[in-house]
Structures are given as C-alpha cells and as structure tokens.
Enzyme design. Structure first.
Site, PDB file in Angstrom:
ATOM      1  CD  GLU A  44      -2.981  -1.276   2.153  1.00  0.00           C
ATOM      2  OE1 GLU A  44      -2.844  -0.608   3.202  1.00  0.00           O
ATOM      3  OE2 GLU A  44      -3.973  -1.995   1.918  1.00  0.00           O
ATOM      4  CD  GLU A  55      -4.821 -10.505  -6.446  1.00  0.00           C
ATOM      5  OE1 GLU A  55      -4.165  -9.608  -5.879  1.00  0.00           O
ATOM      6  OE2 GLU A  55      -6.032 -10.686  -6.245  1.00  0.00           O
TER       7      GLU A  55
HETATM    8  N1  THU Z   1      -6.094  -6.300  -2.631  1.00  0.00           N
HETATM    9  C1  THU Z   1      -5.253  -7.209  -3.230  1.00  0.00           C
HETATM   10  O1  THU Z   1      -4.044  -7.250  -2.951  1.00  0.00           O
HETATM   11  N2  THU Z   1      -5.801  -8.047  -4.140  1.00  0.00           N
HETATM   12  C2  THU Z   1      -7.113  -8.062  -4.498  1.00  0.00           C
HETATM   13  O2  THU Z   1      -7.489  -8.706  -5.457  1.00  0.00           O
HETATM   14  C3  THU Z   1      -8.066  -7.324  -3.677  1.00  0.00           C
HETATM   15  C4  THU Z   1      -7.487  -6.160  -2.962  1.00  0.00           C
HETATM   16  C5  THU Z   1      -5.516  -5.395  -1.627  1.00  0.00           C
HETATM   17  C6  THU Z   1      -5.412  -3.963  -2.063  1.00  0.00           C
HETATM   18  C7  THU Z   1      -5.396  -3.262  -0.729  1.00  0.00           C
HETATM   19  O3  THU Z   1      -4.063  -3.250  -0.238  1.00  0.00           O
HETATM   20  C8  THU Z   1      -6.238  -4.140   0.185  1.00  0.00           C
HETATM   21  O4  THU Z   1      -6.316  -5.394  -0.467  1.00  0.00           O
HETATM   22  C9  THU Z   1      -7.632  -3.626   0.445  1.00  0.00           C
HETATM   23  O5  THU Z   1      -8.266  -3.296  -0.729  1.00  0.00           O
END
Ligand code: THU
Length: 132
Positions: A44, A55
């Site tokens: 993040e 992913e």
């Molecule tokens: N997130 C992922 O890493 N993969 C996904 O397919 C869904 C969302 C992460 C992004 C963010 O850091 C957190 O999950 C909340 O949205």
C-alpha cells in the site's frame, strides 16, 4: 498441480504484505509455464491509488524475469473467506493466462476453490481484440 504447496506459498507471501492503511493482507503465488513459482503481497501507499495488489506483484515479478504465460495463480486474503481478485488484477491475469489457467481462491491450506478465466472475467478484452 500441487494445490496445497501453492496455497502455502501464497499464505507465506501474505506475511510480507505492507498494509498500514487497510490492514487487509493478501498473498499470491503464480505458476509459470515451466513450473516456476513467483509470489507477491499487496503493497500500500499513503497515496492510496499507488497501492499494488498481491496478484499484480506476483505476476509482474514473473514477467520481469522473462516469463509470459501463467498456468495457475493462488490468491489468499483474510483467510476466513475466498478472496477474489479485483477487476484490475483480473485484467492483468487475463493478459498472461494460459487457455486453461487455474485461478485458485484460497481460504487456507486445506480449503480452496478453483475458477476459470472465463468465470471471473467473461468476455475479457485481450490483444486478440486489438489485432484482428
Ligand atoms: N487487494 C489485493 O491485494 N488483491 C485483491 O485482489 C483485492 C485487494 C488489496 C489492495 C489493498 O491493499 C487491500 O487489499 C484492500 O483493498
């Protein structure tokens, strides 16, 4: 395909998630055509839109090492439900997916469901649409 091993790789990768904002850890593990495994976590950013999903971290690591086809991807989120990839990640998976890619939505090491590309992104826009 050793689903349990792949699930474990995704669960391990999830530990490195950098999630000071959402606190929602995600891990992913991709298998390339030659059987190599690349893992990733979500990363993040204070500028939220700069966040990279687990992913895409895993896929971009594989692609940047010269791979172009992914035959499986395991994804694990909160470990109480099956976490599905976000829309952007579905598009990125489609770009590098083999015809028969297995998209493994992991709850834990012993519990997962498997989806096809068509199931999670029906009618995907691909390079075949660009170069007809
Ligand atoms: N997130 C992922 O890493 N993969 C996904 O397919 C869904 C969302 C992460 C992004 C963010 O850091 C957190 O999950 C909340 O949205």
């Amino acid at each position: 395909m050793d689903y349990k091993k792949l699930a474990k790789s995704a669960i391990d990768a999830r530990e490195n998630a950098y999630v000071p904002y959402s606190k929602f850890k995600v891990g992913a593990a991709v298998v390339t055509e030659d059987g190599s495994i690349y893992t990733g976590c979500n990363i993040e950013n204070a500028s939220y839109g700069a966040t990279n999903c687990a992913e895409r971290t895993a896929i971009f690591k594989a692609v940047s090492e010269g791979h172009r086809k992914i035959k499986a991807i395991a994804i694990v989120g909160d470990m109480t439900t099956n976490t599905y990839p976000c829309g952007i990640c579905r598009q990125v998976i489609a770009e590098f997916a083999t015809e028969d890619i297995q998209i493994i939505l992991v709850k834990n090491e012993d519990s997962y469901i498997i989806k096809t590309m068509e199931e999670i992104l029906p009618g995907a826009f691909t390079k075949e649409d660009l170069f007809k």
